[in-house]
Design an enzyme around this catalytic site. Structure first.
Site, PDB file in Angstrom:
ATOM      1  N   CYS A 129      -0.308   3.173  -5.800  1.00 35.61           N
ATOM      2  CA  CYS A 129      -1.052   2.089  -5.151  1.00 35.61           C
ATOM      3  C   CYS A 129      -2.170   2.669  -4.289  1.00 35.61           C
ATOM      4  O   CYS A 129      -1.958   3.647  -3.567  1.00 35.61           O
ATOM      5  CB  CYS A 129      -0.116   1.249  -4.291  1.00 35.61           C
ATOM      6  SG  CYS A 129      -0.920  -0.145  -3.473  1.00 35.61           S
ATOM      7  N   GLY A 134       3.136   2.329  -2.309  1.00 39.69           N
ATOM      8  CA  GLY A 134       3.602   2.811  -3.600  1.00 39.69           C
ATOM      9  C   GLY A 134       2.889   4.067  -4.059  1.00 39.69           C
ATOM     10  O   GLY A 134       1.750   4.338  -3.667  1.00 39.69           O
ATOM     11  N   GLY A 186       0.770  -1.237   0.000  1.00 43.35           N
ATOM     12  CA  GLY A 186       0.000   0.000   0.000  1.00 43.35           C
ATOM     13  C   GLY A 186       0.796   1.277   0.000  1.00 43.35           C
ATOM     14  O   GLY A 186       0.209   2.358  -0.039  1.00 43.35           O
TER      15      GLY A 186
END
Length: 367
Positions: free
Chosen positions: A188, A185, A183
């Site tokens: 993301c 990124g 989570g």
């Protein structure tokens, strides 16, 4: 039902800074960035800069891998290359084997493709990246065990997870390098769509400690937006750092280039505004609707998109970006007295700081 809430403070990269200390390093150019990393049960060692290009569209391309290899940087190729392309890539230049990994998922087609490439490339296919979004399923652990049984000589990168317990479970199943990060990124949205995640700095710190005690390695995957974040990850104990967004936006990534036109501030003699053309590159998360439309025939009705699609300003030079990154790492080492990147985790101390204050300067650096 009892609600379980951990009271332990967990931190992201923006919550900490590395404290400078007495240093014998007279010049940044003295700092050695290449590491010599061994892997339990393998003769092969990694000798290069401990940075990995992520196995994402727009980053993990063969062109990017060749360019980064010139700087001793590793690449995980996207899993959407055909077997014949991968066979040619690895067999046409044997030096690629030390700095490139073939990426696969856990489906039958992935396993068949890996077997086909391995049959032709053999020892030239030294690294494999077994990649899923959720490294906590029993099915995934079983796939790690299966891969290790089938290919005992390959260096296996597997993940993603964020807790020390699952890190050790994957190492015990056969992973050599565990991907740590969920989570975090830049493209993301897993934390937004699912509420799942873990502050990345603490995840790296805890998972690295557990991995090293068990004889394994980790790669910190996600959450780095500046060279300083990469330095923090390595100082926290990561053996490697995987970068997506920081390598995206270059022509070597092969993303779709989009032109945008803007009215400039200059005015011609005739009173007309000068029109400026800026170029952008499309970049998206591998769980995004864009990725699903491109590779899987659309987003299935039982899923939601867990990635975003953005336009990044086309970066003129990968060389400039690499020099900026490596220069930041050298400087970080010089501040803490580390004569090589191998030493930064031994020399560094951290201090908690205001996340808001720290992010202001990081955002300014990105503008």
């Amino acid at each position: 039902m009892r609600l379980m809430i951990s009271d332990d403070l967990k931190l992201d990269y923006g919550d900490v800074l590395i404290v400078p200390g007495r240093s014998p390093v007279a010049s940044r150019k003295q700092v050695e960035l290449a590491v010599d990393t061994d892997f339990r049960g393998h003769i092969m060692r990694y000798q290069g800069v401990p940075i990995m290009a992520a196995n994402m569209d727009g980053v993990g391309t063969m062109e990017m891998a060749d360019a980064l290899r010139e700087y001793g940087v590793f690449s995980c190729l996207t899993k959407f290359y055909q077997a014949r392309e991968l066979i040619d890539f690895f067999t046409s230049d044997p030096s690629r084997s030390a700095f490139s990994a073939m990426t696969i998922g856990i489906g039958d087609d992935d396993w068949n493709k890996f077997a086909a490439v391995n049959a032709r490339a053999g020892d030239l296919l030294a690294y494999a990246c077994l990649d899923v979004a959720n490294g906590y399923t029993d099915r995934f652990v079983g796939c790690v065990e299966k891969f290790r049984d089938l290919y005992p000589d390959k260096i296996l990168i597997a993940g993603n997870v964020v807790t020390p317990e699952q890190t050790v479970r994957l190492i015990d199943a056969g992973a050599d390098i565990v991907k740590v990060g969920i989570g975090g990124g830049s493209v993301c949205e897993t934390r937004i769509k699912t509420g799942i995640g873990f502050p990345q700095f603490s995840a790296v710190l805890e998972c690295a400690r557990a991995a090293h005690e068990d004889g394994g390695r980790i790669v910190a995957d996600g959450g780095c937006t500046t060279p300083g974040d990469v330095a923090k990850a390595l100082a926290a104990g990561a053996d490697f750092v995987m970068l997506g967004g920081m390598f995206a936006g270059h022509k070597e990534g092969g993303g779709r280039i989009v032109d945008r036109f803007f009215s400039g501030e200059e005015v011609t003699e005739g009173g007309e505004l000068v029109i400026e053309k800026h170029q952008y590159v499309e970049f998206y998360g591998m769980s995004s609707k864009t990725a699903n439309d491109k590779h899987f025939g659309g987003l299935k009705d039982y899923r939601s998109s867990e990635g975003r699609t953005v336009l990044l300003r086309l970066k003129p030079s990968l060389s400039d970006s690499i020099h900026d990154l490596l220069g930041g790492l050298r400087s970080a080492c010089s501040y803490v007295g580390a004569e090589s990147l191998n030493e930064i985790s031994q020399k560094a101390r951290f201090v908690r700081c205001s996340n808001t204050h720290n992010r202001i300067f990081e955002e300014m650096a990105l503008e």
